[in-house]
Design an enzyme around this catalytic site. Structure first.
Site, PDB file in Angstrom:
ATOM      1  N   HIS A   1     -10.148   1.375   1.270  1.00  0.00           N
ATOM      2  CA  HIS A   1      -9.651   2.706   1.645  1.00  0.00           C
ATOM      3  C   HIS A   1     -10.803   3.695   1.801  1.00  0.00           C
ATOM      4  CE1 HIS A   1      -5.310   2.491   1.716  1.00  0.00           C
ATOM      5  NE2 HIS A   1      -5.228   1.949   0.522  1.00  0.00           N
TER       6      HIS A   1
ATOM      7  N   CYS B   1       0.854  -1.186   0.000  1.00  0.00           N
ATOM      8  CA  CYS B   1       0.000   0.000   0.000  1.00  0.00           C
ATOM      9  C   CYS B   1       0.887   1.232   0.000  1.00  0.00           C
ATOM     10  CB  CYS B   1      -0.892  -0.017   1.232  1.00  0.00           C
ATOM     11  SG  CYS B   1      -2.009   1.400   1.321  1.00  0.00           S
TER      12      CYS B   1
ATOM     13  N   HIS C   1      -8.994  -3.823  -2.276  1.00  0.00           N
ATOM     14  CA  HIS C   1      -8.030  -3.012  -1.509  1.00  0.00           C
ATOM     15  C   HIS C   1      -8.416  -1.529  -1.573  1.00  0.00           C
ATOM     16  CE1 HIS C   1      -3.691  -2.098  -0.268  1.00  0.00           C
ATOM     17  NE2 HIS C   1      -4.189  -0.909  -0.603  1.00  0.00           N
ATOM     18  N   GLU C   2      -8.729  -1.057  -2.782  1.00  0.00           N
ATOM     19  CA  GLU C   2      -9.002   0.380  -2.933  1.00  0.00           C
ATOM     20  C   GLU C   2     -10.345   0.776  -2.337  1.00  0.00           C
ATOM     21  OE1 GLU C   2      -6.555   2.158  -3.614  1.00  0.00           O
ATOM     22  OE2 GLU C   2      -5.295   0.535  -4.354  1.00  0.00           O
TER      23      GLU C   2
HETATM   24 NI    NI Z   1      -3.547   1.051  -0.319  1.00  0.00          NI
END
Ligand code: NI
Length: 185
Positions: A149, A103, A145-146
């Site tokens: 966020h 990341c 993953h995004e």
């Molecule tokens: Ni990330």
């Protein structure tokens, strides 16, 4: 275009739920999306969410380079940057698969993270047009993953075993370690 500073773990913007983007705001995001693309590629990275550049908005950019495609991946692997606004992910049956992630907000580290193998995604593109599809493999991993966020979640939060968190320089020590079994959820 501009390369933007990437917010690092510890900053509270990475730990809050980001705001949905209103339709009327999308036209005004073109410059920000271009800057996020340039910032992602300069880093270099394969995905960047708006909170990572300090904007608490449900917006992300990502790319799928050909050399990152997995066997079951259905993405084009054309390395084009895709923007997704107000994304929604719906996991498909098929269970979880472990894979290494890094990341840009936690530079120098990698962790082994279970993710859904396949999912349906939907949202709006940079022009505000609806987009949807099925993502598998690396494509599905990047999206999970995004989108995490946008919900204040970092990949370490998804790791059941932090002994699989490593500095990049130490990854060689994991080469012979049996990985956890892929699971069903
Ligand atoms: Ni990330």
């Amino acid at each position: 275009m501009a390369i933007l500073p990437i917010v690092q773990m510890g900053h509270p913007v990475l730990r809050i739920s980001a705001e949905s983007v209103a339709d009327s705001e999308i036209a005004g995001l073109a410059a920000l999306i271009a800057d996020m693309d340039e910032t992602m590629r300069d880093a270099p990275g394969v995905g960047l969410a708006a909170p990572q550049i300090g904007q608490s908005l449900r917006l992300l950019v990502y790319r799928v380079p050909a050399d990152r495609l997995s066997a079951d991946d259905d993405a084009p692997g054309d390395d084009q940057t895709r923007a997704l606004i107000n994304p929604v992910l719906e996991p498909l049956p098929g269970g979880l698969v472990y894979g290494w992630e890094g990341c840009l907000s936690m530079p120098g580290l990698r962790g082994l993270v279970p993710r859904h193998k396949a999912l349906r995604f939907s949202g709006l593109d940079a022009q505000g047009q609806p987009v949807s599809g099925i993502a598998r493999g690396f494509h599905a991993r990047v999206l999970q993953h995004e989108v995490d966020h946008l919900d204040g979640i970092l990949y370490i939060d998804r790791m059941p075993d932090l002994s699989w968190l490593s500095y990049n320089e130490q990854l060689e020590h994991f080469a012979d370690r049996p990985q956890p079994e892929d699971g069903v959820k």
